[in-house]
Scaffold this motif. Structure first.
Motif, mmCIF file in Angstrom:
data_model
loop_
_atom_site.group_PDB
_atom_site.id
_atom_site.type_symbol
_atom_site.label_atom_id
_atom_site.label_comp_id
_atom_site.label_asym_id
_atom_site.label_seq_id
_atom_site.Cartn_x
_atom_site.Cartn_y
_atom_site.Cartn_z
ATOM 1 N N ILE A 42 0.832 -1.197 0.000
ATOM 2 C CA ILE A 42 0.000 0.000 0.000
ATOM 3 C C ILE A 42 0.873 1.256 0.000
ATOM 4 O O ILE A 42 1.811 1.366 0.791
ATOM 5 N N GLU A 43 0.534 2.191 -0.909
ATOM 6 C CA GLU A 43 1.218 3.483 -0.970
ATOM 7 C C GLU A 43 1.125 4.200 0.386
ATOM 8 O O GLU A 43 0.072 4.188 0.987
ATOM 9 N N SER A 44 2.158 4.903 0.798
ATOM 10 C CA SER A 44 3.477 4.925 0.199
ATOM 11 C C SER A 44 4.483 4.094 0.997
ATOM 12 O O SER A 44 5.450 3.562 0.452
ATOM 13 N N ARG A 45 4.264 3.961 2.298
ATOM 14 C CA ARG A 45 5.303 3.336 3.119
ATOM 15 C C ARG A 45 5.355 1.820 2.994
ATOM 16 O O ARG A 45 6.358 1.197 3.335
ATOM 17 N N LYS A 98 -3.004 5.414 -4.697
ATOM 18 C CA LYS A 98 -4.112 6.359 -4.693
ATOM 19 C C LYS A 98 -4.500 6.635 -6.145
ATOM 20 O O LYS A 98 -3.687 6.473 -7.065
ATOM 21 N N ASP A 101 2.146 -3.415 4.500
ATOM 22 C CA ASP A 101 2.153 -1.974 4.797
ATOM 23 C C ASP A 101 3.044 -1.742 6.010
ATOM 24 O O ASP A 101 3.473 -2.696 6.672
ATOM 25 N N ASP A 102 3.334 -0.464 6.305
ATOM 26 C CA ASP A 102 4.170 -0.194 7.485
ATOM 27 C C ASP A 102 3.381 -0.328 8.777
ATOM 28 O O ASP A 102 3.913 -0.767 9.792
ATOM 29 N N LEU A 103 2.080 0.021 8.719
ATOM 30 C CA LEU A 103 1.339 0.164 9.970
ATOM 31 C C LEU A 103 -0.149 -0.073 9.771
ATOM 32 O O LEU A 103 -0.708 0.281 8.729
ATOM 33 N N ILE A 104 -0.777 -0.682 10.783
ATOM 34 C CA ILE A 104 -2.237 -0.746 10.804
ATOM 35 C C ILE A 104 -2.737 0.118 11.961
ATOM 36 O O ILE A 104 -2.284 -0.032 13.101
ATOM 37 N N ALA A 105 -3.643 1.057 11.625
ATOM 38 C CA ALA A 105 -4.285 1.888 12.653
ATOM 39 C C ALA A 105 -5.742 1.438 12.733
ATOM 40 O O ALA A 105 -6.044 0.444 13.389
ATOM 41 N N THR A 106 -6.652 2.113 12.017
ATOM 42 C CA THR A 106 -8.066 1.702 12.040
ATOM 43 C C THR A 106 -8.323 0.433 11.215
ATOM 44 O O THR A 106 -9.375 -0.186 11.340
ATOM 45 N N GLY A 107 -7.383 0.107 10.338
ATOM 46 C CA GLY A 107 -7.569 -1.047 9.457
ATOM 47 C C GLY A 107 -8.271 -0.687 8.160
ATOM 48 O O GLY A 107 -8.475 -1.544 7.297
ATOM 49 N N GLY A 108 -8.602 0.592 7.983
ATOM 50 C CA GLY A 108 -9.322 1.026 6.781
ATOM 51 C C GLY A 108 -8.563 0.751 5.486
ATOM 52 O O GLY A 108 -9.154 0.272 4.519
ATOM 53 N N SER A 109 -7.260 1.041 5.497
ATOM 54 C CA SER A 109 -6.473 0.865 4.268
ATOM 55 C C SER A 109 -6.358 -0.610 3.878
ATOM 56 O O SER A 109 -6.493 -0.954 2.701
HETATM 57 C C1 PRP Z 1 -0.848 5.443 6.832
HETATM 58 C C2 PRP Z 1 -0.096 4.141 7.016
HETATM 59 C C3 PRP Z 1 -1.075 3.115 6.541
HETATM 60 C C4 PRP Z 1 -2.411 3.709 6.980
HETATM 61 C C5 PRP Z 1 -2.862 3.078 8.248
HETATM 62 O O1 PRP Z 1 -0.722 5.841 5.502
HETATM 63 O O2 PRP Z 1 1.121 4.110 6.277
HETATM 64 O O3 PRP Z 1 -1.048 2.947 5.126
HETATM 65 O O4 PRP Z 1 -2.194 5.121 7.163
HETATM 66 O O5 PRP Z 1 -4.080 3.626 8.712
HETATM 67 P P1 PRP Z 1 -5.444 2.809 8.723
HETATM 68 O O6 PRP Z 1 -5.198 1.444 9.272
HETATM 69 O O7 PRP Z 1 -6.323 3.644 9.653
HETATM 70 O O8 PRP Z 1 -5.984 2.783 7.330
HETATM 71 P P2 PRP Z 1 -1.181 7.283 4.945
HETATM 72 O O9 PRP Z 1 -2.643 7.232 4.616
HETATM 73 O O10 PRP Z 1 -0.742 8.311 5.917
HETATM 74 O O11 PRP Z 1 -0.431 7.381 3.541
HETATM 75 P P3 PRP Z 1 1.118 7.568 3.154
HETATM 76 O O12 PRP Z 1 1.850 6.289 3.539
HETATM 77 O O13 PRP Z 1 1.088 7.743 1.672
HETATM 78 O O14 PRP Z 1 1.650 8.751 3.898
#
Ligand code: PRP
Ligand code: HPA
Length: 176
Positions: free
Chosen positions: A62-65, A86, A125-133
């Motif tokens: 997933i973009e970008s990280r 995106k 991806d680098d990170l999961i927060a809400t899981g939306g992405s």
């Molecule tokens: C951040 C992060 C994940 C996502 C996690 O990306 O790198 O892709 O948010 O959040 P979620 O679990 O709530 O969906 P960001 O949207 O900031 O994009 P970027 O990497 O292009 O800066």
């Protein structure tokens, strides 16, 4: 391995109130400023990837990280890497998914020849927060007919319980 995990965690810098008040931002890029933390991360990624040998046909990120890790995992496994971006960034024929956010909508795309029907996929991806992405990415890849067998992130913001939303197994190296 637990030493590598500790080294990695110790080199993830946290920024209070970024990008908005109340958010504690975990910055994956800080790892790459330190040689031993960087090496630990690559060693952990390699072991993780090798544990999947034979189970995955294609790696998406997933973009970008996510792009920092997806190509490396693909290379360790000897399988293709394909980006999820995106809207409007990818050339050629794309599949698109529009999905709802708290305010407004977002849109992601993948090249339609990025995966074949029935192939087994990993999303990185680098990170999961809400899981939306990750949830949206799983949905998008469904339109290609690939099966998402696992999602992998370096960091999981565990309090947000994002993994519950994702319709596939989620593996994280570090939990915060
Ligand atoms: C951040 C992060 C994940 C996502 C996690 O990306 O790198 O892709 O948010 O959040 P979620 O679990 O709530 O969906 P960001 O949207 O900031 O994009 P970027 O990497 O292009 O800066
Ligand atoms: N770090 C990086 N990306 C993010 C974060 C974070 O803490 N929270 C939501 N997206």
């Amino acid at each position: 391995n637990s030493e590598e995990l500790k080294l990695l965690k110790d080199h993830i810098e946290s920024f209070p109130d970024f990008p908005s008040p109340g958010i504690l931002f975990r910055d994956i890029f800080s790892v790459f400023r330190n040689q031993s933390a960087s090496q630990a991360l690559h060693s952990l990624l390699k072991s993780y990837a090798l544990s999947l040998k034979g189970q995955i046909d294609v790696v998406f990120a997933i973009e970008s990280r996510g792009f920092l890790f997806g190509p490396y995992i693909g290379q360790v496994l000897g399988i293709p890497f394909v980006p999820i971006r995106k809207k409007g960034k990818l050339p050629g024929v794309v599949e698109r998914l529009e999905y709802g956010l708290e305010y407004g909508t977002d849109c992601i795309e993948v090249q339609e020849d990025g995966g074949k029907v029935g192939q087994k996929a990993l999303i990185v991806d680098d990170l999961i927060a809400t899981g939306g992405s990750l949830t949206a990415s799983c949905q998008l890849l469904k339109t290609l007919g690939v099966e998402v067998v696992e999602c992998f992130v370096i960091m999981e913001l565990a309090d947000l319980n994002g993994r519950q939303k994702v319709p596939s197994k989620v593996v994280s190296l570090l939990q915060f």
